[in-house]
Design a protein around this motif. Structure first.
Motif, PDB file in Angstrom:
ATOM      1  N   ASP A 141       2.800  11.451  -2.516  1.00  0.00           N
ATOM      2  CA  ASP A 141       3.220  12.408  -1.494  1.00  0.00           C
ATOM      3  C   ASP A 141       4.478  12.006  -0.734  1.00  0.00           C
ATOM      4  O   ASP A 141       4.851  12.665   0.225  1.00  0.00           O
ATOM      5  N   PHE A 198       8.404   4.355  -0.854  1.00  0.00           N
ATOM      6  CA  PHE A 198       7.604   5.548  -0.590  1.00  0.00           C
ATOM      7  C   PHE A 198       6.348   5.541  -1.465  1.00  0.00           C
ATOM      8  O   PHE A 198       6.313   4.883  -2.497  1.00  0.00           O
ATOM      9  N   THR A 199       5.344   6.328  -1.050  1.00  0.00           N
ATOM     10  CA  THR A 199       4.187   6.520  -1.924  1.00  0.00           C
ATOM     11  C   THR A 199       4.614   7.441  -3.057  1.00  0.00           C
ATOM     12  O   THR A 199       5.450   8.328  -2.877  1.00  0.00           O
ATOM     13  N   HIS A 255       9.170   3.550  -5.299  1.00  0.00           N
ATOM     14  CA  HIS A 255       7.929   4.278  -4.996  1.00  0.00           C
ATOM     15  C   HIS A 255       6.768   3.444  -5.492  1.00  0.00           C
ATOM     16  O   HIS A 255       6.921   2.530  -6.304  1.00  0.00           O
ATOM     17  N   VAL A 314       5.173   9.475   1.269  1.00  0.00           N
ATOM     18  CA  VAL A 314       5.047   8.901   2.604  1.00  0.00           C
ATOM     19  C   VAL A 314       5.816   7.578   2.633  1.00  0.00           C
ATOM     20  O   VAL A 314       5.722   6.766   1.714  1.00  0.00           O
ATOM     21  N   LEU A 315       6.571   7.368   3.683  1.00  0.00           N
ATOM     22  CA  LEU A 315       7.356   6.149   3.825  1.00  0.00           C
ATOM     23  C   LEU A 315       6.436   4.969   4.107  1.00  0.00           C
ATOM     24  O   LEU A 315       5.697   4.959   5.085  1.00  0.00           O
ATOM     25  N   LEU A 316       6.492   3.956   3.221  1.00  0.00           N
ATOM     26  CA  LEU A 316       5.676   2.752   3.382  1.00  0.00           C
ATOM     27  C   LEU A 316       6.489   1.600   3.989  1.00  0.00           C
ATOM     28  O   LEU A 316       5.942   0.749   4.667  1.00  0.00           O
TER      29      LEU A 316
END
Length: 161
Positions: free
Chosen positions: A147, A143-144, A29, A149-151
């Motif tokens: 939240d 991920f972030t 993350h 979110v998939l990076l």
């Protein structure tokens, strides 16, 4: 009976090992805001965006001030104006008000487009860095932190491949 029990235990252990192997994917993350705050180009872009916002805002304020001056002038002379002059001044004020609203909307659109233009190269650079670090460290997913979110996702896991 003992052999059957050993076969069942062996089968369960093999199944557990294969499931564990499937799920043992390295994930990471990232606090994107923290990384962005370390990038000098992000600060530069934010400063330029703020300066542009103030420039646009100054233009709108100038238009509003001109409207207020015209309105105050019309109010102070209203009783002495002819009907024709009153109609002309009302039309002028309505036109000015309409231009202010239109300019406000255009300024907002221009500001958003400016921000996108300023931020795109920064986020492109960030995404390349995330991909590079993920590949070097064997991360399948990044991920972030805030939240989820998939990076980044390993392309090998793409179901279309």
């Amino acid at each position: 009976m003992k052999k059957t029990f050993l076969k069942v235990v062996s089968l369960c252990l093999m199944l557990a090992a294969s499931v564990t192997g499937l799920n043992a994917q390295k994930m990471a993350h990232l606090d994107v805001d923290s990384v962005l705050s370390l990038m000098p180009e992000y600060k530069t872009a934010a400063d330029r965006s703020e300066a542009y916002r103030k420039e646009l805002e100054g233009y709108i304020v100038t238009m509003q001030n001109k409207f207020q001056e015209t309105y105050a002038d019309v109010q102070s002379r209203w009783e002495t104006m002819s009907d024709l002059e009153k109609q002309d001044k009302q039309a002028e004020l309505q036109s000015m008000e309409s231009r202010i609203q239109s300019s406000r909307q255009n300024a907002e659109t221009q500001y958003q487009q400016f921000n996108v233009t300023m931020q795109k190269p920064i986020y492109d650079k960030l995404n390349k860095a995330i991909e590079m670090v993920a590949k070097e460290n064997g991360y399948k997913y990044v991920f972030t932190k805030m939240d989820g979110v998939l990076l980044y996702a390993d392309p090998a896991d793409d179901i279309l491949n």
